[in-house]
Design a protein around this motif. Structure first.
Motif, PDB file in Angstrom:
ATOM      1  N   ASN A 164      46.380  -1.581 -44.547  1.00  0.00           N
ATOM      2  CA  ASN A 164      46.520  -1.345 -43.109  1.00  0.00           C
ATOM      3  C   ASN A 164      45.746  -2.383 -42.306  1.00  0.00           C
ATOM      4  O   ASN A 164      45.341  -2.130 -41.178  1.00  0.00           O
ATOM      5  N   GLU A 165      45.560  -3.566 -42.893  1.00  0.00           N
ATOM      6  CA  GLU A 165      44.832  -4.628 -42.212  1.00  0.00           C
ATOM      7  C   GLU A 165      45.776  -5.756 -41.809  1.00  0.00           C
ATOM      8  O   GLU A 165      46.952  -5.787 -42.184  1.00  0.00           O
ATOM      9  N   VAL A 166      45.242  -6.685 -41.035  1.00  0.00           N
ATOM     10  CA  VAL A 166      45.999  -7.875 -40.660  1.00  0.00           C
ATOM     11  C   VAL A 166      46.482  -8.586 -41.936  1.00  0.00           C
ATOM     12  O   VAL A 166      45.738  -8.694 -42.913  1.00  0.00           O
ATOM     13  N   GLY A 167      47.726  -9.023 -41.937  1.00  0.00           N
ATOM     14  CA  GLY A 167      48.286  -9.674 -43.112  1.00  0.00           C
ATOM     15  C   GLY A 167      49.026  -8.738 -44.040  1.00  0.00           C
ATOM     16  O   GLY A 167      49.420  -9.136 -45.133  1.00  0.00           O
ATOM     17  N   ARG A 168      49.260  -7.496 -43.601  1.00  0.00           N
ATOM     18  CA  ARG A 168      49.939  -6.552 -44.485  1.00  0.00           C
ATOM     19  C   ARG A 168      51.413  -6.890 -44.694  1.00  0.00           C
ATOM     20  O   ARG A 168      52.055  -6.368 -45.606  1.00  0.00           O
ATOM     21  N   GLY A 169      51.959  -7.779 -43.877  1.00  0.00           N
ATOM     22  CA  GLY A 169      53.336  -8.216 -44.076  1.00  0.00           C
ATOM     23  C   GLY A 169      53.488  -9.346 -45.069  1.00  0.00           C
ATOM     24  O   GLY A 169      54.608  -9.777 -45.358  1.00  0.00           O
ATOM     25  N   CYS A 170      52.383  -9.838 -45.610  1.00  0.00           N
ATOM     26  CA  CYS A 170      52.462 -10.911 -46.612  1.00  0.00           C
ATOM     27  C   CYS A 170      52.928 -10.335 -47.947  1.00  0.00           C
ATOM     28  O   CYS A 170      52.833  -9.132 -48.195  1.00  0.00           O
ATOM     29  N   GLY A 171      53.410 -11.215 -48.804  1.00  0.00           N
ATOM     30  CA  GLY A 171      53.712 -10.711 -50.137  1.00  0.00           C
ATOM     31  C   GLY A 171      54.969 -11.270 -50.768  1.00  0.00           C
ATOM     32  O   GLY A 171      55.608 -12.143 -50.207  1.00  0.00           O
ATOM     33  N   GLY A 213      41.344 -18.727 -50.698  1.00  0.00           N
ATOM     34  CA  GLY A 213      41.894 -18.703 -49.348  1.00  0.00           C
ATOM     35  C   GLY A 213      40.896 -19.222 -48.347  1.00  0.00           C
ATOM     36  O   GLY A 213      40.741 -20.426 -48.178  1.00  0.00           O
ATOM     37  N   GLY A 214      40.197 -18.332 -47.669  1.00  0.00           N
ATOM     38  CA  GLY A 214      39.169 -18.719 -46.720  1.00  0.00           C
ATOM     39  C   GLY A 214      39.535 -18.485 -45.269  1.00  0.00           C
ATOM     40  O   GLY A 214      38.657 -18.515 -44.396  1.00  0.00           O
ATOM     41  N   TYR A 215      40.800 -18.248 -44.984  1.00  0.00           N
ATOM     42  CA  TYR A 215      41.231 -18.023 -43.607  1.00  0.00           C
ATOM     43  C   TYR A 215      41.062 -16.553 -43.229  1.00  0.00           C
ATOM     44  O   TYR A 215      41.428 -15.658 -43.996  1.00  0.00           O
ATOM     45  N   THR A 216      40.483 -16.317 -42.061  1.00  0.00           N
ATOM     46  CA  THR A 216      40.361 -14.959 -41.538  1.00  0.00           C
ATOM     47  C   THR A 216      41.096 -14.876 -40.210  1.00  0.00           C
ATOM     48  O   THR A 216      41.167 -15.858 -39.449  1.00  0.00           O
ATOM     49  N   GLU A 217      41.620 -13.696 -39.930  1.00  0.00           N
ATOM     50  CA  GLU A 217      42.337 -13.481 -38.677  1.00  0.00           C
ATOM     51  C   GLU A 217      41.888 -12.154 -38.084  1.00  0.00           C
ATOM     52  O   GLU A 217      41.955 -11.119 -38.762  1.00  0.00           O
ATOM     53  N   ASP A 218      41.406 -12.202 -36.867  1.00  0.00           N
ATOM     54  CA  ASP A 218      40.878 -11.003 -36.200  1.00  0.00           C
ATOM     55  C   ASP A 218      39.810 -10.323 -37.051  1.00  0.00           C
ATOM     56  O   ASP A 218      39.678  -9.094 -37.055  1.00  0.00           O
ATOM     57  N   SER A 298      60.299 -19.825 -48.498  1.00  0.00           N
ATOM     58  CA  SER A 298      59.046 -19.281 -47.984  1.00  0.00           C
ATOM     59  C   SER A 298      59.064 -19.221 -46.467  1.00  0.00           C
ATOM     60  O   SER A 298      59.707 -20.028 -45.800  1.00  0.00           O
ATOM     61  N   THR A 299      58.344 -18.230 -45.950  1.00  0.00           N
ATOM     62  CA  THR A 299      58.168 -18.092 -44.510  1.00  0.00           C
ATOM     63  C   THR A 299      56.746 -18.482 -44.139  1.00  0.00           C
ATOM     64  O   THR A 299      55.800 -18.195 -44.870  1.00  0.00           O
ATOM     65  N   TRP A 300      56.603 -19.139 -42.982  1.00  0.00           N
ATOM     66  CA  TRP A 300      55.318 -19.620 -42.501  1.00  0.00           C
ATOM     67  C   TRP A 300      55.119 -19.131 -41.080  1.00  0.00           C
ATOM     68  O   TRP A 300      56.075 -19.039 -40.301  1.00  0.00           O
ATOM     69  N   SER A 301      53.879 -18.799 -40.738  1.00  0.00           N
ATOM     70  CA  SER A 301      53.620 -18.230 -39.423  1.00  0.00           C
ATOM     71  C   SER A 301      52.340 -18.797 -38.822  1.00  0.00           C
ATOM     72  O   SER A 301      51.379 -19.100 -39.544  1.00  0.00           O
ATOM     73  N   TYR A 302      52.349 -18.928 -37.490  1.00  0.00           N
ATOM     74  CA  TYR A 302      51.170 -19.394 -36.772  1.00  0.00           C
ATOM     75  C   TYR A 302      50.018 -18.418 -36.949  1.00  0.00           C
ATOM     76  O   TYR A 302      48.870 -18.799 -37.115  1.00  0.00           O
ATOM     77  N   LYS A 303      50.327 -17.126 -36.908  1.00  0.00           N
ATOM     78  CA  LYS A 303      49.410 -16.081 -37.332  1.00  0.00           C
ATOM     79  C   LYS A 303      50.158 -15.205 -38.321  1.00  0.00           C
ATOM     80  O   LYS A 303      51.359 -15.009 -38.189  1.00  0.00           O
ATOM     81  N   VAL A 304      49.426 -14.667 -39.298  1.00  0.00           N
ATOM     82  CA  VAL A 304      50.116 -13.860 -40.303  1.00  0.00           C
ATOM     83  C   VAL A 304      50.490 -12.489 -39.761  1.00  0.00           C
ATOM     84  O   VAL A 304      51.324 -11.791 -40.322  1.00  0.00           O
ATOM     85  N   GLY A 305      49.851 -12.080 -38.675  1.00  0.00           N
ATOM     86  CA  GLY A 305      50.252 -10.869 -37.966  1.00  0.00           C
ATOM     87  C   GLY A 305      49.879  -9.565 -38.666  1.00  0.00           C
ATOM     88  O   GLY A 305      49.047  -9.546 -39.565  1.00  0.00           O
TER      89      GLY A 305
END
Length: 334
Positions: A164-171, A213-218, A298-305
């Motif tokens: 239930n965190e940011v990035g849950r649409g990845c996979g 990785g190393g990237y964090t969002e919100d 592959s899909t790429w996004s400015y933010k992973v959302g």
């Protein structure tokens, strides 16, 4: 990590909701008592009183996120769905309804109702796996079933998951090797790449993998975003040689490829994107699948959302030539 316990509970309680609302279970009956504690127990476990009313479930056509619907490539009509905090579901082909396969997770196990990733076995379709954990502040677990999710074994992991965190649409972060289905990989949010060679019973970190990785969002770590296998790179019964893993980093290249079944890894140069003004390092890989004809889509996004994903691209990578082709659909804004 080693297998901790067996959850031999039938969990496929049929639902009549269409939007994957929370799962419920009916309690067993028990005898009452005059004591305060036993009276409370009697209340929760009592048989229903006949009031003359008939009760049924109401469809809830709204709710939380359903980040992915996962199809098994071998068994026709075998479909699963994962939710951010409402468990995982299997589609019943006979009733054409969705059934919760995680009803066995009780109140003490509430954190497992967030499904970080789900993997359906392409070799033995009866096998299904869950990477479960609603929030990364508590350790998650990987659940394994060999009967379509009716019963589960659990392997507790030494790190958190973020269903239930940011990035849950990845996979999908959790995947089964299509040539040797005893092998699974899981890309974590902050603790690198993990591998099982015994159908998910035990797990070890892949220490040869070069990044976490190393990237964090919100404020949330995104980590490794997907695992993809090139089935054609090996024979049946042998570990798949070519594997691609996506990562969300802050600089450099974000995809890593192995052609020796995970022993060594090399970076794949990031694609260029005309659709987004060539913001190469700002776009993060979110999802990826390898087709039977040798391409990574592959899909790429400015933010992973899911919030703030204001720009992105769809890319096609030729596994033989190493060439990228952007296939982002034409967009018009009104």
């Amino acid at each position: 990590m080693r297998l901790k316990k067996l959850m031999a509970v039938a969990c496929a309680a049929a639902l009549t909701v269409t939007a994957f609302a929370g799962c419920s279970k009916k309690n067993d009956s028990s005898s009452g008592s005059d004591s305060k504690g036993d009276a409370k127990k009697e209340y929760y476990n009592a048989q229903p009183v006949d009031t003359g009313w008939e009760w049924g479930n109401v469809e809830i056509v709204d709710g939380g996120f359903i980040p992915d619907v996962i199809y098994n490539p071998t068994e026709e009509g075998l479909i699963y769905a994962r939710t951010d905090m409402g468990g995982a579901y299997k589609y019943n082909k006979d009733t054409q309804r969705w059934e919760c396969i995680t009803d066995c997770f009780g109140g003490d196990d509430w954190n497992y109702n967030g499904t970080e990733s789900l993997a359906t076995d392409p070799v033995e379709p009866n096998r299904v796996y869950l990477a479960a954990g609603t929030y990364s502040t508590s350790n998650g677990a990987i659940f394994a079933s060999d009967d379509y999710g009716k019963n589960w074994t659990i392997c507790e992991m030494p790190f958190g998951m973020g269903g239930n965190e940011v990035g849950r649409g990845c996979g999908e972060r959790l995947q089964v090797d299509p040539n040797d289905n005893s092998i699974l990989y899981f890309g974590s949010r902050a603790d690198g790449l993990w591998k099982s060679t015994d159908y998910g019973a035990t797990w070890n970190e892949v220490t040869s993998f070069p990044t976490k990785g190393g990237y964090t969002e919100d404020g949330y770590s995104i980590g490794l975003t997907f695992v993809a296998f090139d089935k054609s790179s090996s024979e049946k019964g042998q570990a798949t040689k070519t594997i691609i893993v996506g990562s969300a980093g802050t600089q450099g290249d974000y995809l890593y490829r192995s052609d020796d079944a995970g022993e060594t890894w090399t970076a794949i140069p990031n694609p260029k994107s005309e659709a987004t003004g060539d913001k190469t390092e700002k776009l993060k890989p979110c999802q990826g699948e390898i087709s039977s004809d040798g391409y990574l889509y592959s899909t790429w996004s400015y933010k992973v959302g899911p919030n703030g994903a204001s720009d992105g691209a769809v890319q096609k990578y030729n596994l033989k030539t190493g060439e990228w082709t952007e296939i982002t659909p034409e967009r018009s804004y009104t």
